[in-house]
Write an enzyme that holds these catalytic residues in place. Structure first.
Site, PDB file in Angstrom:
ATOM      1  N   GLY A 256       8.136   0.658 107.488  1.00  0.00           N
ATOM      2  CA  GLY A 256       8.388   2.054 107.785  1.00  0.00           C
ATOM      3  C   GLY A 256       7.484   2.685 108.818  1.00  0.00           C
ATOM      4  O   GLY A 256       7.623   3.881 109.112  1.00  0.00           O
ATOM      5  N   GLU A 290       6.099  -5.137 105.929  1.00  0.00           N
ATOM      6  CA  GLU A 290       7.450  -5.439 106.410  1.00  0.00           C
ATOM      7  C   GLU A 290       7.911  -4.463 107.491  1.00  0.00           C
ATOM      8  O   GLU A 290       8.862  -3.702 107.300  1.00  0.00           O
ATOM      9  CB  GLU A 290       8.425  -5.416 105.227  1.00  0.00           C
ATOM     10  CG  GLU A 290       8.099  -6.435 104.168  1.00  0.00           C
ATOM     11  CD  GLU A 290       8.863  -6.217 102.865  1.00  0.00           C
ATOM     12  OE1 GLU A 290       8.823  -7.113 102.016  1.00  0.00           O
ATOM     13  OE2 GLU A 290       9.473  -5.132 102.704  1.00  0.00           O
ATOM     14  N   PRO A 291       7.264  -4.459 108.641  1.00  0.00           N
ATOM     15  CA  PRO A 291       7.686  -3.564 109.714  1.00  0.00           C
ATOM     16  C   PRO A 291       8.968  -4.055 110.377  1.00  0.00           C
ATOM     17  O   PRO A 291       9.251  -5.252 110.418  1.00  0.00           O
ATOM     18  CB  PRO A 291       6.516  -3.631 110.702  1.00  0.00           C
ATOM     19  CG  PRO A 291       5.983  -5.025 110.507  1.00  0.00           C
ATOM     20  CD  PRO A 291       6.143  -5.313 109.038  1.00  0.00           C
ATOM     21  N   GLY A 292       9.743  -3.135 110.912  1.00  0.00           N
ATOM     22  CA  GLY A 292      10.932  -3.496 111.674  1.00  0.00           C
ATOM     23  C   GLY A 292      10.935  -2.756 112.989  1.00  0.00           C
ATOM     24  O   GLY A 292      10.670  -3.302 114.057  1.00  0.00           O
ATOM     25  N   ARG A 293      11.190  -1.448 112.916  1.00  0.00           N
ATOM     26  CA  ARG A 293      11.280  -0.591 114.094  1.00  0.00           C
ATOM     27  C   ARG A 293      10.039  -0.705 114.989  1.00  0.00           C
ATOM     28  O   ARG A 293      10.137  -0.748 116.214  1.00  0.00           O
ATOM     29  CB  ARG A 293      11.463   0.859 113.626  1.00  0.00           C
ATOM     30  CG  ARG A 293      11.710   1.858 114.726  1.00  0.00           C
ATOM     31  CD  ARG A 293      11.554   3.287 114.183  1.00  0.00           C
ATOM     32  NE  ARG A 293      12.156   3.474 112.884  1.00  0.00           N
ATOM     33  CZ  ARG A 293      13.356   4.005 112.667  1.00  0.00           C
ATOM     34  NH1 ARG A 293      14.074   4.410 113.694  1.00  0.00           N
ATOM     35  NH2 ARG A 293      13.815   4.150 111.447  1.00  0.00           N
ATOM     36  N   ARG A 329      22.181   6.291 115.706  1.00  0.00           N
ATOM     37  CA  ARG A 329      21.122   7.170 115.215  1.00  0.00           C
ATOM     38  C   ARG A 329      21.317   8.641 115.587  1.00  0.00           C
ATOM     39  O   ARG A 329      21.084   9.521 114.747  1.00  0.00           O
ATOM     40  CB  ARG A 329      19.758   6.678 115.686  1.00  0.00           C
ATOM     41  CG  ARG A 329      19.373   5.307 115.131  1.00  0.00           C
ATOM     42  CD  ARG A 329      17.947   4.919 115.499  1.00  0.00           C
ATOM     43  NE  ARG A 329      16.985   5.784 114.836  1.00  0.00           N
ATOM     44  CZ  ARG A 329      16.349   6.787 115.439  1.00  0.00           C
ATOM     45  NH1 ARG A 329      16.559   7.046 116.718  1.00  0.00           N
ATOM     46  NH2 ARG A 329      15.493   7.520 114.768  1.00  0.00           N
ATOM     47  N   TYR A 333      21.423  10.763 112.248  1.00  0.00           N
ATOM     48  CA  TYR A 333      20.152  11.408 111.937  1.00  0.00           C
ATOM     49  C   TYR A 333      19.816  12.585 112.854  1.00  0.00           C
ATOM     50  O   TYR A 333      18.757  13.204 112.691  1.00  0.00           O
ATOM     51  CB  TYR A 333      19.002  10.401 112.032  1.00  0.00           C
ATOM     52  CG  TYR A 333      19.221   9.116 111.283  1.00  0.00           C
ATOM     53  CD1 TYR A 333      19.523   9.120 109.922  1.00  0.00           C
ATOM     54  CD2 TYR A 333      19.127   7.880 111.914  1.00  0.00           C
ATOM     55  CE1 TYR A 333      19.726   7.947 109.222  1.00  0.00           C
ATOM     56  CE2 TYR A 333      19.326   6.694 111.229  1.00  0.00           C
ATOM     57  CZ  TYR A 333      19.627   6.740 109.892  1.00  0.00           C
ATOM     58  OH  TYR A 333      19.835   5.561 109.200  1.00  0.00           O
ATOM     59  N   CYS A 360      36.068   9.330 119.916  1.00  0.00           N
ATOM     60  CA  CYS A 360      36.822  10.527 119.543  1.00  0.00           C
ATOM     61  C   CYS A 360      36.219  11.184 118.301  1.00  0.00           C
ATOM     62  O   CYS A 360      36.825  11.241 117.232  1.00  0.00           O
ATOM     63  CB  CYS A 360      38.291  10.161 119.307  1.00  0.00           C
ATOM     64  SG  CYS A 360      39.372  11.592 119.206  1.00  0.00           S
ATOM     65  N   TYR A 389      17.876  -0.768 115.286  1.00  0.00           N
ATOM     66  CA  TYR A 389      19.003   0.005 114.757  1.00  0.00           C
ATOM     67  C   TYR A 389      19.969   0.442 115.866  1.00  0.00           C
ATOM     68  O   TYR A 389      20.581   1.501 115.784  1.00  0.00           O
ATOM     69  CB  TYR A 389      18.503   1.208 113.951  1.00  0.00           C
ATOM     70  CG  TYR A 389      17.560   0.790 112.862  1.00  0.00           C
ATOM     71  CD1 TYR A 389      18.027   0.077 111.760  1.00  0.00           C
ATOM     72  CD2 TYR A 389      16.186   1.046 112.943  1.00  0.00           C
ATOM     73  CE1 TYR A 389      17.159  -0.353 110.765  1.00  0.00           C
ATOM     74  CE2 TYR A 389      15.315   0.620 111.953  1.00  0.00           C
ATOM     75  CZ  TYR A 389      15.812  -0.079 110.864  1.00  0.00           C
ATOM     76  OH  TYR A 389      14.959  -0.510 109.894  1.00  0.00           O
TER      77      TYR A 389
END
Length: 448
Positions: A256, A290-293, A329, A333, A360, A389
């Site tokens: 995170g 557990e990093p991702g971004r 995103r 968000y 559309c 993402y």
């Protein structure tokens, strides 16, 4: 819609990738490859990633965490491309997965089962079985019902399943509500007060090897103080369980860590490592993050071409060929990704544009951007921080192709996922043979 300024090469993301995106001779390059050169070979829209940015981010984080003895498992959901996973695997990264499909991707990328953690609230029994067959490092269990399922599957296979109980610490990560995972009303994890009884049950089950606890409080966290609160609660829980004679060998601290999508300061991984050291380091547990971004987000761009410039009484709207199906995103968000033109304008002219996609839906808006050069049909733009993402959340909504992915390494590039064309997708819907139900009308009513 938020207004965003992005017309320079001072790209966001902190130390995790900005140096790989530069203008040379007024042309935007990623590492030493002109993005316009790629666009002459690969039709837009397409995703493009910097190998060096990913390597730099991984090595930076690993160095920060080395003094506290924490290992890194990449959150595959952020970017599941095999070449990206392979690059990280070669650096020594493990993998954090949330589905059977991600498990198979990690294995094909060369990651052994012993370096894979299986998270997620809805694991199928078939997925649990496959994970145990390949020697998974651990399964993070999120409910008593799931624990019972793991017991059943492990018993049928005749193996002991390594499990960690995921704790919901009821900590607000201060992030967007749709990516918060550590509050009591979120669907994730097990309430702190329920952990002792469930861990006792796991310890008594011969089919299980209870190894420890896991926690993950959310995504895109920039203020790191919630980590301190969550990890402190986990530390207290470890001490409580040990006082009851229950061994805790591992702590999965989740991911995170956030990046900046503007010119602000990204999360400081040195500060994060300090929080880990001050809260859980002295527990003598094997630690994993557990990093991702943070590892891949700033490493990628989404390249798109201007289709039309639409003039109305109050605005200029640029319609591009990338849509919300390519970058979800902003629609989900309200996020605003930075935008860079592939060619600089040295004349100093600037305009404010709303940038929208062709899908559309009224939500197919990327944002309103100031200080962009005059744009016209055929110009190309790059949405920054699209390495996480972007492709992993993409869809074929409106019958649109899945965009290609490209990897750059120094002065070379290659396509690492070909465009999934409409023709290929239609082939999945070739007519199949009708099958006749064997149920009688009475049986069918009962079955439904």
């Amino acid at each position: 819609m938020a207004e965003h300024v992005m017309a320079t090469v001072d790209t966001p993301g902190g130390d995790t990738g900005s140096k790989q995106l530069v203008y040379r001779d007024e042309a935007l390059e990623i590492e030493r490859v002109c993005i316009d050169t790629i666009a002459r070979t690969v039709p837009t829209p397409f995703y493009c990633y910097s190998s060096d940015a990913i390597r730099t981010a991984y090595l930076t984080l690993s160095a920060a965490l080395k003094p506290v003895g924490a290992s890194v498992c990449f959150a595959v959901k952020a970017n599941a491309n095999l070449s990206v996973l392979g690059l990280l695997a070669d650096l020594g990264s493990g993998m954090d997965i949330v589905s059977g499909g991600e498990l198979e991707r990690a294995l094909v990328a060369g990651v052994p089962g012993s370096k894979i953690i299986f998270s997620g609230v809805g694991k199928k029994r078939s997925e649990i079985a496959r994970a145990l067959e390949v020697g998974i490092h651990q399964i993070n269990v999120e409910s008593e019902a799931e624990l019972d399922a793991v017991i059943d599957v492990a018993g049928a296979l005749g193996v002991r399943a390594p499990v960690a109980l995921r704790v919901n610490p009821d900590v607000d990560a201060g992030t967007h509500a749709k990516i918060s995972t550590g509050k009591k009303e979120d669907k994730f994890g097990i309430a702190v007060q329920d952990i002792p009884a469930l861990y006792t049950k796991a310890f008594a089950a011969p089919e299980l090897d209870p190894v420890g606890l896991a926690v993950h409080i959310g995504s895109q966290i920039l203020d790191l103080s919630p980590y301190r609160a969550a990890y402190s609660r986990i530390a207290d829980l470890v001490r409580l369980l040990r006082s009851q004679g229950l061994p805790i060998r591992r702590l999965d601290l989740g991911g995170g860590i956030g990046i900046r999508y503007d010119h602000g300061t990204s999360a400081d991984v040195g500060e994060y490592a300090m929080i880990v050291r001050e809260t859980v380091r002295n527990l003598d547990c094997e630690l994993t993050v557990e990093p991702g971004r943070w590892l891949v987000g700033p490493a990628g761009v989404l390249v798109t071409e201007v289709l039309y410039v639409k003039k109305t009484a109050d605005r200029l709207t640029v319609i591009v060929d990338a849509g919300m199906n390519d970058l979800m995103r902003p629609a989900i968000y309200g996020a605003v990704h930075p935008v860079l033109p592939l060619k600089q304008d040295r004349q100093g002219n600037s305009h404010t544009y709303q940038i929208a996609g062709p899908v559309c839906e009224s939500s197919d808006i990327f944002g309103t951007y100031r200080d962009l050069p005059p744009l016209r049909s055929g110009d190309r733009l790059a949405f920054g921080c699209a390495g996480a993402y972007g492709a992993s959340m993409a869809s074929t909504y409106n019958g649109r192709d899945l965009a290609a992915e490209v990897l750059v390494d120094g002065d070379r590039f290659r396509v690492i996922r070909r465009r999934q064309t409409t023709e290929a997708l239609l082939a999945l819907e070739d007519e199949t043979e009708w099958q006749v139900s064997s149920h009688s009308p009475t049986d069918l009513r009962h079955a439904c």
